[in-house]
Every structure is written in structure tokens, then in C-alpha cells.
Design a protein around this motif. Sequence first.
Motif, short mmCIF file in Angstrom:
data_model
loop_
_atom_site.label_atom_id
_atom_site.label_comp_id
_atom_site.label_asym_id
_atom_site.label_seq_id
_atom_site.Cartn_x
_atom_site.Cartn_y
_atom_site.Cartn_z
N UNK A 1 49.99 -12.06 19.68
CA UNK A 1 50.55 -13.38 19.41
C UNK A 1 51.61 -13.34 18.35
N UNK A 2 52.21 -14.50 18.08
CA UNK A 2 53.19 -14.61 17.01
C UNK A 2 52.50 -14.36 15.68
N UNK A 3 53.28 -13.92 14.71
CA UNK A 3 52.77 -13.73 13.37
C UNK A 3 53.55 -14.58 12.41
N UNK A 4 52.90 -14.95 11.35
CA UNK A 4 53.55 -15.75 10.31
C UNK A 4 53.43 -15.00 8.99
N UNK A 5 54.43 -15.16 8.14
CA UNK A 5 54.36 -14.58 6.82
C UNK A 5 53.62 -15.54 5.91
N UNK A 6 52.51 -15.09 5.36
CA UNK A 6 51.73 -15.94 4.48
C UNK A 6 51.54 -15.28 3.15
N UNK A 7 50.68 -15.84 2.32
CA UNK A 7 50.43 -15.26 1.03
C UNK A 7 49.69 -13.95 1.20
N UNK A 8 50.04 -12.97 0.38
CA UNK A 8 49.41 -11.67 0.46
C UNK A 8 47.99 -11.74 -0.07
N UNK A 9 47.06 -11.16 0.68
CA UNK A 9 45.68 -11.15 0.23
C UNK A 9 45.53 -10.26 -0.99
N UNK A 10 44.58 -10.56 -1.82
CA UNK A 10 44.30 -9.70 -2.96
C UNK A 10 43.71 -8.40 -2.46
N UNK A 11 43.75 -7.37 -3.33
CA UNK A 11 43.21 -6.07 -2.93
C UNK A 11 41.74 -6.19 -2.59
N UNK B 1 48.68 -0.73 4.53
CA UNK B 1 49.67 -1.39 3.67
C UNK B 1 49.09 -2.73 3.22
N UNK B 2 48.75 -2.89 1.93
CA UNK B 2 48.10 -4.12 1.48
C UNK B 2 49.02 -5.34 1.53
N UNK B 3 50.33 -5.10 1.68
CA UNK B 3 51.29 -6.20 1.71
C UNK B 3 51.90 -6.40 3.09
N UNK B 4 51.25 -5.85 4.13
CA UNK B 4 51.82 -5.96 5.47
C UNK B 4 51.88 -7.42 5.91
N UNK B 5 52.97 -7.79 6.55
CA UNK B 5 53.24 -9.20 6.85
C UNK B 5 52.52 -9.73 8.07
N UNK B 6 52.02 -8.87 8.95
CA UNK B 6 51.53 -9.35 10.24
C UNK B 6 50.04 -9.68 10.19
N UNK B 7 49.67 -10.75 10.88
CA UNK B 7 48.28 -11.14 11.03
C UNK B 7 47.95 -11.28 12.50
N UNK B 8 46.66 -11.33 12.81
CA UNK B 8 46.28 -11.59 14.19
C UNK B 8 46.23 -13.10 14.43
N UNK B 9 45.81 -13.51 15.61
CA UNK B 9 45.80 -14.93 15.96
C UNK B 9 44.83 -15.73 15.11
N UNK B 10 43.83 -15.05 14.52
CA UNK B 10 42.86 -15.74 13.69
C UNK B 10 43.28 -15.80 12.22
N UNK B 11 44.46 -15.21 11.92
CA UNK B 11 44.95 -15.20 10.55
C UNK B 11 44.48 -14.03 9.72
N UNK B 12 43.77 -13.08 10.33
CA UNK B 12 43.32 -11.90 9.61
C UNK B 12 44.47 -10.92 9.46
N UNK B 13 44.67 -10.45 8.24
CA UNK B 13 45.78 -9.54 7.99
C UNK B 13 45.54 -8.20 8.67
N UNK B 14 46.59 -7.65 9.23
CA UNK B 14 46.57 -6.32 9.81
C UNK B 14 47.07 -5.32 8.77
N UNK B 15 46.68 -4.04 8.92
CA UNK B 15 45.81 -3.48 9.95
C UNK B 15 44.33 -3.75 9.65
#
Length: 567
Positions: A51-61, A262-276
Amino acid sequence: MTVSDDPQGFTDEELSGPRIDRRTTMKLLAAAGVTGLAGCAGGDGNGGSGGDTETGETETEETQNEETQTESGSSTGGRLNAGWFTGSIDVLDPPYISVGQYFQIAANVFNGLVTLNEDLTVRGDLATDWTVADGGTSMTFQLREGVTFHNGDDFTADDVRYTIARTISQEAPAASKLSTLRPLDEDGVVVEDDYTVTLNFEQAMAPALIYLTRGPGRAATIVSQGAIEEMGEEAYRTEPVGTGPFMVSEHELGSSLTLEANPDYFETDDEGTQLPYVDGVDVRPIPEAATLVNALRSGDIDFANLIPLQNLDRIEETDSTTASVAPGVNWYGLSMNQTRDIFSSREARLGIAKVIDNEQFIETAYFGNALSARGPINRATNWVYREDKPDDQTYDPEEGQRLIEEAGIAGESFSILVAQGDTRAAQAMRQQLNAAGFEVEIEQVTSSTYWERYETLDYDTTIAGSVGDPDPDQSLYNFYRLPDEGGVWNWTDFRDEQVHSLLDEQRRALDRDERRDLLHQLEDRLIQQVPHAYLVHQNDIAAYTDAVSNFTHIPFMRDLSRVMVDR
């Protein structure tokens, strides 16, 4: 003729972003020679969201490393243990990669301007949107903001221009994909602002969007200028810095490669979970097929990037392992070094080709798990593939022996160069060539030495070809152009002016029927002139254990960003 004038072409609106629909993408892939992959991209059916990805706030470590659950209930986190079927992974700098297995790693470290979903629709990658204008000759990309390279540098439009300028100025193998781009000093690449860049072409080139995706042999896989200037070109070859889901943290050539999420990777899945999903990937080069398969069956590794066809049965008969099969976009042949006197004449090469029984070779080398190649264009590119190819290289031992005698090479001695652990095909070939009266030996060397000697024409023969190039242009252009005029992978020293000209003509043909006719003429000439004795087309096979889920198999790609490990 512009794209808009082509009855099978595209309007500027159809090609513009932020997403191209499936119908238009299929037309694009057809223009680029990739139609045979449509509907075949899925592997085990688990698949990524695509799906499409959105750039959101970076998750903490802490959030990134904490094990989470997806809606399907699978756990994220953990490390993937992967085996790579090669002696070493020598180059990870994208425009210089000539070995497809290396790019399977690099595609997890880098991003392109655009990429392909599992269903082969085009979507943004580092570009969020784009506009095509002037009949397909101008493409303006809106870039994703807030993206950083693994070294912390901001990604901007200057990095796009630097990547393309570097690829072209250093005449890297990938530069051929940008042959219709205007010169850089004539507005070929224009940085409009930090997050807007325009590419201008001399002529309409609708498949340019396919060539700008993240994938093998692509020309705009974005590299880090800051890292290259700081590290130097040589260090960047093996420990590069990209923007992708994984970062290279350690690389011991021939021993191990460690990738960290990569802790700052921009892509998420459809549920908003950050990849990888996984915390990292530990890659071990394994050059012996039996060792690779045994490691997978025993659980020493979770994932194998490539399973030789002769080992497929062992994977399928093991309850805890799954083989993922996609159509092969490749050809393999017996490369005959034409700087050696024995292979300098067409008659000699044709005689050798005609004493090789492809079907027997496939049975002996691959246990029957391959398709005989009567030419370099593979069945997966079905818009241009045909069964009725010239029969010049068809198995005919009597005619082959006559040509061998005529060429004065009967009873000659030569060797087959092979990489460590990859001897089965060479043994099968030696058996046939010895039976034809030659004295053939196998010369086994390390993977690094193999590629060095192959590229410098320091060999007699070897079994090689095009791997992971779905467009016929990619499978032919770099291999058969004159060596000093674009034939960057012309490692047989094949020189034919007619082939050289046809390779140029088919690139300029935007009408698919016209291009098909030119490609058929080109393939006919190659079969007749025998730069290779064409042997097989292989399926693309990866494999994994029951601990792995969510692997999406796009032919020849190994996207690990959505893979999950549960053990």
C-alpha cells in the motif's frame, strides 16, 4: 513520434503520479519488456501490503525494538539468518553491480525514485508524486521530505542529481538506462528546489519510469554524496550508505554481512507499523549448493536467496521448508572467449554449439528443472518471445563435427572457468565436450577471482549469461554492444556492427510491434553469430523455513523489509 502519437502509447496524465493504475503499468512494463511477470509476482501468498506509505513521526528506539503484533497476529522483531548462494558479496554500490545476487542485498539498503508494488503497479518511493509533460520527454518528481541517509545526512534533490551525474560521468554499467537523457549541462537533470527535481529526455521514453524503480540494473538508485566523499569510492563499494530499510553495519568479504534495521526508515505498512519488521539480517555467503540446502533444512539459516534447480526436490521434500518460485528472467550460455584463437571464428563456435545437447545438459546439470534456451530472449517476456527461432544452434552432432573439422579445432584443449562450489553445470558440459573429441578441464576459483577473470577476459570458456533482467534491452544491450561503445558486459569480446546497430534501433522504437520486429532480427543475428552457445532459462527460486512468514516474491527481488521471523 512522441508517446502521445503512439497508438499503444500513453498520455502525460496516465504517466503522472502519485500512483499509476495497473492497466497503465502493464503497458509500461510491456514497453520495457516486463509483461511476462504480470500476475506472477506473488510467492507464497502471504505477501506484503503493497500500500501507500506516509511519512510520520519517527518511533523511539524503545518502540522500534519492542516486539509488536500485527493484525494477523505475527510478531515483529528478531533477526533473520540468511544464506546467500555466492562465495562473497563483492559490490553493493548500485550502478557498479553486475551480479544480480549483489543487488538483491543492495535493494534492501537503497531506495529509488519510484518502486513496484506486489501487483506490479508503480508507486512512489523517494518520490511522493510526479508529473509527466511534453509528450513524455519531461518528468518532474516531488520528493519525500524528512528522509535521512543512514549517516544522518538529509536526502534532497541534489542527491538525485548527484546519483545520475555520477552514474553517467563514471560510465557505470547502469548508465545505459539513461542513454536518452539530455546532457546534464543542457538541463538533463534540473534541481527546482530541495524537494523537486526534473528529468528531461531527448526523446519520449515512457519506460523511463520502470528504469527509475528500485531494482537490478536500475540507474537512479539513490546514493549518498556525503558518505562517498567521506568514505571514498572503494569503501563505499562494500559498506554503502543509503536510505533503505536496512543499514550495513559490518561486512567481512566472503565471511559475513550484517544489516541492522534503519530506525528512521520512512515506510510503514497499511496498519501504520514501521518497516522493517525484523531488527536485522545476518547474511552468510555460502558458495556450495549442498551446504546451503543443508543449512536451510537443519534450521541453521532461515532464508536462502537462491536455490539451484538441481536442489529443488530436497527443499520440497522437507516439511519445514518452503520453495518460492517465480518465472526466470534470464538466459545462460556457454561463453567462448573470442580473444582465444580456438573461438575466434563463427564456424568454430557454431560447431561447438551444435555438439551440445541442451536437453541432456538440463537433465544432467539441473535434473530436468530448466527450459532449453534456443536464444537469449526468455519466455517470461511473452510479448516478444517466440518458439520459431532460427535453428542454427540446434543439436546436430554430425554437422557440428563437420564445422569443428572445417575450423581446424578438432581435439583442442581448453578449460571451463567456474566459481567455487558451482561445478555441476561445468561437469555436465565437460562430459559432452569431451565426448565430442575435445580435451576439457574444469578450473575452479573463488567467486571474487572468477568475476575478476571473467571481466578481464582471462578465461577460455565459462557458463554465464543475463540474470534478473526482465527487459530484453537489459538482457542484450550491455552484453553485445561493441566493447568500447557500450558493451560494458561484453566479456566474450563479440564484435558485430549489425548487432550493434540493431541494439540502438530497438531502443528508439516506441511502437511495440516495431520493437518486437527489431528484437527478433537482433536475436536471429545473435543465434547465427554465436557469441554464446545458448543453453537454458532458469526459474527464480528462493526458500525459507517455517520460522519465516510474509515474504513477497517479485521475480529476482529479495525484499526483506516485510519478512517476519517467529522462533
